[in-house]
Scaffold this active site. Structure first.
Site, PDB file in Angstrom:
ATOM      1  N   HIS A 190       0.820  -1.217   0.000  1.00 48.04           N
ATOM      2  CA  HIS A 190       0.000   0.000   0.000  1.00 48.04           C
ATOM      3  C   HIS A 190       0.855   1.269   0.000  1.00 48.04           C
ATOM      4  CE1 HIS A 190       0.377  -0.358   4.510  1.00 48.04           C
ATOM      5  NE2 HIS A 190       0.542   0.943   4.383  1.00 48.04           N
ATOM      6  N   ASP A 220      -0.018  -7.673   1.448  1.00 47.73           N
ATOM      7  CA  ASP A 220       0.411  -6.272   1.495  1.00 47.73           C
ATOM      8  C   ASP A 220       1.926  -6.148   1.509  1.00 47.73           C
ATOM      9  OD1 ASP A 220       0.193  -3.552   1.502  1.00 47.73           O
ATOM     10  OD2 ASP A 220      -0.308  -3.360   3.625  1.00 47.73           O
ATOM     11  N   SER A 295       4.863   2.216   7.842  1.00 43.77           N
ATOM     12  CA  SER A 295       4.469   1.091   6.992  1.00 43.77           C
ATOM     13  C   SER A 295       5.642   0.556   6.188  1.00 43.77           C
ATOM     14  CB  SER A 295       3.367   1.524   6.019  1.00 43.77           C
ATOM     15  OG  SER A 295       2.118   1.518   6.633  1.00 43.77           O
TER      16      SER A 295
END
Length: 612
Positions: A190, A220, A295
């Protein structure tokens, strides 16, 4: 007046720590008391070392042997001990050293210094677009000759007529180098999704262009490649996440809010968390501070091995509240290896849909436990179909591994090499059988259309229908009109649900108008009369009816166990609920992806998972 207030404040703060009276050291004293209360001490340096005796128990002085043991690095499993600090502390005549808790390091400085060069910042940008005349708002209509016509015409031409360039969007995340020679970087999907330009910023602020090797949206994950020829890179390696236990120390390094390399520490709070982000959810939960921009950053154990990839946070505000989630390294490594080797994933596939064996389902099927995965439907001519698996089978073991819950099977199948024949143990009609299944490839099945997503649209239908005895469900025989109303395919067989009584067991289990009931107590049904006859003749002594339901008639099949009730009692409950105030919403905070523009989904799901 200010001086008096300050003095009063000093005295008040001094009183918060019962083991020291000197107002100058109230802050350090309070910290030390709190740490000592947890069974862990800190090293006091500089002028504060002389006051370390404030924390000693005078009736139990520390011996030289105890000090030596405390400062020995071998007595601090996984800990990092600064030799200078140890020497200074040992040489201080007034210092006392209490034992550290197992695994608790004195400092993370040494390991952080070693690991920081391998952690990078990732910047992904989507190029600016030009807004054309077709994108502009519609001009209001005014009477002919109105001065507003010229005003709005000039405004639209000035702002939209020549095309307005939109601002580029950028997401900031983190990553880490796993191969210094090849320049391979791992991050979250993402972070780089739909990016036109990706840049990697090293720890020394060197900015490099990055190419996308491949991604996997189900876990992901993404792999990038940077030019390693002209730069000296540092790399880290994956560790074994399965050996990590709740309470183990971990470090998170990343790029929170675009600030650059930031180190935070915490412990593993929980294992095997399912946050409903994908079919293979098995997250590590930590209280180490993780924020937007973290992230794709690594989570390390105290040996410097990557045991997780920071991916999501649980937060009502968007900031860290001490609940973060990381993809386990043992889940990530096979995916990364496949992306590096093939540029994509190659997952195993069975061609079935499964669901959890609830206690009600276990009771209705005379199962001894709720372990395993219940087969809700089978893809025609898929691997499971060719191996003769059947709807209603309960899978208890796959390839020699026992299945304690439904959640474990998708990952087991996905990590099985394509084309391998594996034994599958099942329970069918109370008997245990073993079948051999040749595992197929998920990606090929998706391309061929064998894997389909269920549609979840609810339709309104006719109100006149019959109630199934004691289930809180109104049904009708399938007719051409009902097929058209609910868009049910011609080849679907069963009875169609037209209404669900609020607060009934069926409503709580997620049934809705448009669902097709195929079986009741493992007997096929084709009419409402037959269904009610089956409920009366085959009434389970535990007052449970096992329904096989096709959600919206679209092939999304699952078993639903409903408790039988007196129809009059259900009707009274409905009347009472109609008069009562509607319950307040009790939604959970969003599960947010911790990057600059990520959004999460905290919705609960109670539908069968596709084996992927």
């Amino acid at each position: 007046m200010k001086t008096n207030d300050h003095t009063t404040l000093q005295k008040r703060k001094t009183q918060t720590c019962g083991s020291a009276r000197h107002p100058t050291f109230w802050g350090t004293c309070l910290t030390a008391c709190l740490v000592l209360g947890a069974g862990v001490t800190i090293s006091l340096g500089g002028s504060l070392a002389a006051h370390a005796g404030l924390f000693e128990k005078k009736d139990a002085p520390a011996t030289a042997e105890a000090k030596s043991d405390t400062l020995s690095e071998k007595n601090i499993p996984g800990g990092a001990l600064d030799s200078n600090a140890a020497s200074n502390t040992a040489s201080s005549s007034n210092a006392s050293a209490a034992p550290l808790a197992n695994g608790a390091p004195r400092s993370f400085a040494d390991i952080s210094e070693k690991l920081l060069p391998a952690v990078v910042n990732v910047s992904a940008s989507v190029k600016a677009t030009t807004q054309t005349m077709g994108d502009m708002p519609e001009i209001p209509q005014f009477p002919e000759g109105s001065p507003f016509n010229d005003f709005f015409k000039d405004f639209m031409e000035r702002n939209y007529g020549q095309g307005q360039e939109m601002m580029p969007s950028t997401s900031l995340g983190s990553g880490f180098i796993i191969d210094a020679a090849k320049g391979l970087v791992v991050t979250n999907n993402h972070v780089v999704k739909d990016a036109d330009e990706i840049k990697v910023i090293l720890n020394d602020d060197t900015t490099l262009d990055a190419k996308l090797v491949g991604t996997d949206d189900k876990t992901d994950l993404a792999v990038l490649k940077i030019d390693a020829a002209k730069h000296k890179l540092s790399a880290v390696s994956f560790g074994d996440s399965d050996v990590m236990r709740v309470g183990d120390w971990v470090l998170a390094i990343g790029n929170p809010f675009g600030l650059g390399g930031t180190v935070t520490a915490g412990i593993i709070s929980a294992r095997q968390r399912d946050i409903h982000s994908g079919p293979y959810d098995d997250f590590i939960q930590t209280d180490a501070s993780i924020n937007r921009g973290n992230s794709g950053g690594p989570m390390f154990n105290l040996r410097g091995d990557v045991i997780g990839i920071n991916t999501a946070i649980f937060s009502p505000s968007g900031g860290s509240v001490g609940i973060g989630f990381a993809i386990p390294s043992n889940l990530a490594k096979p995916v990364v290896d496949q992306i590096v080797q093939y540029g994509r994933t190659k997952r195993g596939w069975l061609g079935i849909k499964i669901q959890t064996v609830t206690q009600e389902i276990a009771d209705s099927m005379n199962l001894k436990s709720t372990g395993g995965a219940l087969v809700a439907s089978i893809t025609p001519d898929g691997p499971a179909d060719r191996a003769k698996l059947m709807q209603g089978d309960v899978i208890t073991e796959f390839n020699g591994k026992k299945l304690t819950s439904m959640r474990g099977l998708p990952r087991m199948v996905a990590e099985t090499p394509v084309g391998q024949s594996v034994p599958v143990k099942i329970i069918r009609n109370g008997e245990e059988l073993t079948l051999n299944v040749v595992v197929g490839e998920l990606e090929k099945a998706e391309q061929s259309g064998a894997v389909k997503n269920a549609q979840n649209d609810e339709k309104s239908g006719p109100s006149k229908s019959m109630q199934l005895d004691g289930l809180g469900v109104f049904v009708n025989d399938l007719s051409n009109q009902l097929r058209e109303t609910y868009e049910i395919p011609e080849d679907s067989r069963g009875i169609v649900v037209t209404k669900i009584i609020p607060n009934s067991d069926a409503a709580q289990k997620g049934m809705s108008a448009g669902d097709v009931i195929i079986e009741i107590n493992q007997h096929a049904v084709t009419s409402v009369a037959q269904a009610n006859a089956l409920l009366k003749s085959n009434r389970d002594p535990r007052q449970i009816a096992l329904l096989l339901v096709d959600h919206q008639g679209q092939g999304d099949v699952r078993f639903v166990a409903l408790r039988l009730h007196d129809p009059k009692a259900i009707q009274k409950t409905k009347m009472k609920s109609d008069r009562a105030e509607p319950p307040k919403d009790s939604t959970d905070p969003a599960l947010e992806a911790p990057d600059e523009n990520g959004e999460g989904d905290g919705a609960e799901r109670d539908t069968p998972q596709i084996i992927q």
